[in-house]
Design an enzyme around this catalytic site. Structure first.
Site, PDB file in Angstrom:
ATOM      1  N   HIS A 103       0.849  -1.189   0.000  1.00 40.25           N
ATOM      2  CA  HIS A 103       0.000   0.000   0.000  1.00 40.25           C
ATOM      3  C   HIS A 103       0.889   1.246   0.000  1.00 40.25           C
ATOM      4  O   HIS A 103       2.019   1.212   0.503  1.00 40.25           O
ATOM      5  CB  HIS A 103      -0.892   0.024   1.239  1.00 40.25           C
ATOM      6  N   GLU A 105       0.912   3.995   1.753  1.00 42.86           N
ATOM      7  CA  GLU A 105       1.387   4.473   3.057  1.00 42.86           C
ATOM      8  C   GLU A 105       2.537   3.629   3.583  1.00 42.86           C
ATOM      9  O   GLU A 105       3.544   4.157   4.067  1.00 42.86           O
ATOM     10  CB  GLU A 105       0.267   4.461   4.102  1.00 42.86           C
ATOM     11  N   CYS A 133      -6.067   1.915   5.839  1.00 42.13           N
ATOM     12  CA  CYS A 133      -6.678   0.674   6.334  1.00 42.13           C
ATOM     13  C   CYS A 133      -6.050   0.319   7.689  1.00 42.13           C
ATOM     14  O   CYS A 133      -5.175   1.024   8.180  1.00 42.13           O
ATOM     15  CB  CYS A 133      -6.438  -0.449   5.332  1.00 42.13           C
ATOM     16  N   CYS A 136      -2.162  -0.123   7.516  1.00 35.04           N
ATOM     17  CA  CYS A 136      -1.416   1.128   7.368  1.00 35.04           C
ATOM     18  C   CYS A 136      -1.556   2.032   8.587  1.00 35.04           C
ATOM     19  O   CYS A 136      -0.596   2.684   8.995  1.00 35.04           O
ATOM     20  CB  CYS A 136      -1.857   1.844   6.100  1.00 35.04           C
TER      21      CYS A 136
END
Length: 199
Positions: A103, A105, A133, A136
């Site tokens: 992801h 992040e 999420c 993260c």
């Protein structure tokens, strides 16, 4: 043969990410460095300066998100800044790397750790185009970032306000100042268009 092709694609994407980090290093002395205006953050105009800085950083995250979309990735971009300068940036790479944890992040935090030489990212602000999420949000807490600014809320997976409040959970050993909604319409529309085009 198949595995070498996959590895080659993996290397290409990581090469792109490395190139992205080099561009980010060059930006440290550009418009993204708001401190060069010479205005005291704590003095007159400090709040306005922070708003301008936040918007500039989020617009960069949005550029990264668009690039992710061009690669067929869910269009999410993230920027890590300290003292008004970008120290790391990334975009989603799950499809390209076949890594479920790739992801924006998490990749940006990893790059920031390498850039600073430390896992603790004290004094850093993370800007991301979509509410993080659970994975993260947890990584942000572990990295000890000071502040999180996200654009669009994620009602299905958001773990900062929508479903959970991991970044402000008093049971954890670190809490993050969390702000949502900056450029939410633009970032949310980008994601909506991406998924609409996949139907």
């Amino acid at each position: 043969m198949g595995s070498s092709i996959a590895l080659s694609k993996f290397d290409i994407e990581h090469s792109r990410a490395a190139s992205c980090r080099k561009r980010c290093a060059r930006r440290r002395s550009t418009a993204y460095t708001i401190a060069s205006r010479g205005t005291d953050r704590n003095g007159a105009g400090g709040v306005d300066d922070r708003r301008l800085e936040d918007e500039a950083m989020m617009r960069r995250a949005l550029e990264l998100a668009r690039h992710a979309g061009e690669l067929g990735e869910v269009p999410v971009g993230a920027v890590v800044a300290r003292a008004g300068a970008i120290i790391a940036e990334a975009y989603n790479l799950r499809e390209s790397t076949h890594d479920p944890t790739a992801h924006a992040e998490r990749l940006a935090l990893e790059a920031a750790g390498r850039a600073t030489g430390h896992w603790r990212l004290d004094g850093c602000v993370v800007y991301v185009t979509l509410e993080p999420c659970a994975m993260c949000a947890g990584a942000l807490v572990l990295a000890r970032v000071d502040r999180l600014v996200y654009a669009a809320a994620d009602p299905k997976a958001g773990a900062c306000r929508s479903l959970y409040r991991l970044t402000n959970d008093r049971r954890l050993n670190h809490r993050i100042v969390t702000e949502g909604g900056l450029l939410a319409e633009e970032c949310g529309e980008l994601i909506s268009l991406f998924f609409r085009s996949r139907r």
